[in-house]
Design a protein around this motif. Sequence first.
Motif, PDB file in Angstrom:
ATOM      1  N   SER A   1       0.818  -1.215   0.000  1.00 36.84           N
ATOM      2  CA  SER A   1       0.000   0.000   0.000  1.00 36.84           C
ATOM      3  C   SER A   1       0.848   1.260   0.000  1.00 36.84           C
ATOM      4  CB  SER A   1      -0.940   0.003   1.207  1.00 36.84           C
ATOM      5  OG  SER A   1      -0.198  -0.092   2.417  1.00 36.84           O
ATOM      6  N   VAL A   2       2.046   1.201   0.567  1.00 35.79           N
ATOM      7  CA  VAL A   2       2.934   2.361   0.613  1.00 35.79           C
ATOM      8  C   VAL A   2       4.359   1.878   0.863  1.00 35.79           C
ATOM      9  CG1 VAL A   2       2.724   2.756   3.107  1.00 35.79           C
ATOM     10  CG2 VAL A   2       3.191   4.685   1.596  1.00 35.79           C
ATOM     11  N   TYR A   3       5.329   2.684   0.438  1.00 36.35           N
ATOM     12  CA  TYR A   3       6.743   2.403   0.693  1.00 36.35           C
ATOM     13  C   TYR A   3       7.298   3.459   1.642  1.00 36.35           C
ATOM     14  CZ  TYR A   3       6.727  -0.888  -3.210  1.00 36.35           C
ATOM     15  OH  TYR A   3       6.467  -1.946  -4.033  1.00 36.35           O
TER      16      TYR A   3
ATOM     17  N   THR B   1      11.851   9.719   8.268  1.00 31.75           N
ATOM     18  CA  THR B   1      11.362   8.659   7.382  1.00 31.75           C
ATOM     19  C   THR B   1      10.476   9.272   6.313  1.00 31.75           C
ATOM     20  OG1 THR B   1      11.439   7.027   9.166  1.00 31.75           O
ATOM     21  CG2 THR B   1      10.057   6.523   7.260  1.00 31.75           C
ATOM     22  N   LEU B   2      10.696   8.876   5.079  1.00 28.51           N
ATOM     23  CA  LEU B   2       9.934   9.395   3.952  1.00 28.51           C
ATOM     24  C   LEU B   2       8.982   8.322   3.437  1.00 28.51           C
ATOM     25  CD1 LEU B   2      12.843  11.178   2.029  1.00 28.51           C
ATOM     26  CD2 LEU B   2      11.288  12.166   3.716  1.00 28.51           C
ATOM     27  N   GLU B   3       7.808   8.732   2.946  1.00 30.22           N
ATOM     28  CA  GLU B   3       6.811   7.812   2.406  1.00 30.22           C
ATOM     29  C   GLU B   3       6.577   8.095   0.928  1.00 30.22           C
ATOM     30  OE1 GLU B   3       3.173   7.667   4.505  1.00 30.22           O
ATOM     31  OE2 GLU B   3       4.061   6.918   6.381  1.00 30.22           O
ATOM     32  N   PHE B   4       6.344   7.003   0.180  1.00 22.57           N
ATOM     33  CA  PHE B   4       6.099   7.106  -1.250  1.00 22.57           C
ATOM     34  C   PHE B   4       4.943   6.181  -1.622  1.00 22.57           C
ATOM     35  CE2 PHE B   4      10.531   8.141  -0.533  1.00 22.57           C
ATOM     36  CZ  PHE B   4      10.697   9.313  -1.259  1.00 22.57           C
ATOM     37  N   GLN B   5       4.291   6.478  -2.729  1.00 22.80           N
ATOM     38  CA  GLN B   5       3.110   5.737  -3.154  1.00 22.80           C
ATOM     39  C   GLN B   5       3.463   4.322  -3.600  1.00 22.80           C
ATOM     40  OE1 GLN B   5       1.209   8.046  -6.202  1.00 22.80           O
ATOM     41  NE2 GLN B   5       0.639   9.718  -4.816  1.00 22.80           N
TER      42      GLN B   5
ATOM     43  N   ARG C   1       8.784   3.821  -7.592  1.00 20.30           N
ATOM     44  CA  ARG C   1       9.964   2.962  -7.549  1.00 20.30           C
ATOM     45  C   ARG C   1      11.234   3.786  -7.333  1.00 20.30           C
ATOM     46  NH1 ARG C   1       6.169   0.296  -7.216  1.00 20.30           N
ATOM     47  NH2 ARG C   1       5.582  -1.586  -8.367  1.00 20.30           N
ATOM     48  N   ARG C   2      11.088   5.062  -7.030  1.00 20.09           N
ATOM     49  CA  ARG C   2      12.221   5.939  -6.761  1.00 20.09           C
ATOM     50  C   ARG C   2      11.752   7.108  -5.908  1.00 20.09           C
ATOM     51  NH1 ARG C   2      14.442   7.997 -12.239  1.00 20.09           N
ATOM     52  NH2 ARG C   2      13.994   5.844 -12.826  1.00 20.09           N
TER      53      ARG C   2
ATOM     54  N   VAL D   1       4.905  -1.660   3.046  1.00 17.13           N
ATOM     55  CA  VAL D   1       3.892  -1.631   4.101  1.00 17.13           C
ATOM     56  C   VAL D   1       2.533  -1.995   3.503  1.00 17.13           C
ATOM     57  CG1 VAL D   1       2.794  -0.225   5.889  1.00 17.13           C
ATOM     58  CG2 VAL D   1       5.184   0.199   5.274  1.00 17.13           C
ATOM     59  N   ASN D   2       1.769  -2.830   4.233  1.00 19.01           N
ATOM     60  CA  ASN D   2       0.376  -3.094   3.889  1.00 19.01           C
ATOM     61  C   ASN D   2      -0.439  -3.194   5.180  1.00 19.01           C
ATOM     62  OD1 ASN D   2       0.978  -5.616   4.927  1.00 19.01           O
ATOM     63  ND2 ASN D   2       0.848  -6.679   2.967  1.00 19.01           N
ATOM     64  N   SER D   3      -1.657  -3.707   5.097  1.00 18.80           N
ATOM     65  CA  SER D   3      -2.537  -3.749   6.264  1.00 18.80           C
ATOM     66  C   SER D   3      -2.014  -4.682   7.354  1.00 18.80           C
ATOM     67  CB  SER D   3      -3.940  -4.189   5.843  1.00 18.80           C
ATOM     68  OG  SER D   3      -3.898  -5.476   5.222  1.00 18.80           O
ATOM     69  N   ALA D   4      -1.159  -5.637   6.996  1.00 12.48           N
ATOM     70  CA  ALA D   4      -0.624  -6.579   7.978  1.00 12.48           C
ATOM     71  C   ALA D   4       0.598  -6.038   8.709  1.00 12.48           C
ATOM     72  CB  ALA D   4      -0.274  -7.906   7.306  1.00 12.48           C
TER      73      ALA D   4
END
Length: 263
Positions: free
Chosen positions: A150-152, A161-165, A169-170, A187-190
């Motif tokens: 769901s997110v990287y 910490t940075l988040e990406f969609q 891929r970069r 990252v996902n729901s688990a």
Amino acid sequence: MTSLGKNLAVLLLFLSASPFLHSHLSSHAASSPPPATRPRIIFMNDLSSDDIFEDDYLDNDNNSSLPEVVHTMKTTKLQLHTQLCQHSPCLENQEPCKLISKRTGCLCPGFSAANELPHAPRIHMLQPISKGDNRGKIEVQWCAPSSVVSVYKVLIEGSETLEFQEVSRRGLIGFLEAGTKVCVEAVNSAGHSVPSDFSCTRYDPPEFADHKLFAGVIGGGVALLLLLIIAALILWKHQLRKKAKRDSADGLGNPSYSTEGTL
């Protein structure tokens, strides 16, 4: 009268011998083997064809009986030509593999379930931007895992910490010092993936082309200066030799020099 007596005698003899003849025939019939039956042979061509040829070998004494009907199941040979979808896990903003598979019939790689922890991504490289407004900043590139994401998240040692969609891929992570550790998490729901050797790396700055060019210019300048110094020394020595020869020639042509020499 005589012939009638003979016929009666023959009849009596036949009747007396008939029990023995009947027992002999019965024993012969019991000892004789039953008639041999030939097995039925069924010829079948390739399973994909529709025709089944059946040839029954029956005894001549049993021509009146109908042959047994054998029912066979028709099968078809299936040739599966599998082809993987043209979908790279390292390129961003791609069409989802499920849509590609639905359109072309190709096969997508297997994915873990959405309620399972995702596998760790793989960092492809850390490289500085060489042009534009972000010149000198570091860009991290990674490849997606075979999991629902769901997110990287990009974790930088000693920084935020940075988040990406999901389709990214970069990502641009700013300026880094040599040796800074960078990790990418899925990252996902688990939950989030477990860091691994291929999802984390340390920044090793490459040698810039400008530095190489500057070093080449300095080296070339030094070499040119040495050549000029050597050429100047050679020219200076050549001038000294010419002057010495000229002075020697002038001394030999002077009369006072020759007179003094004779005295």
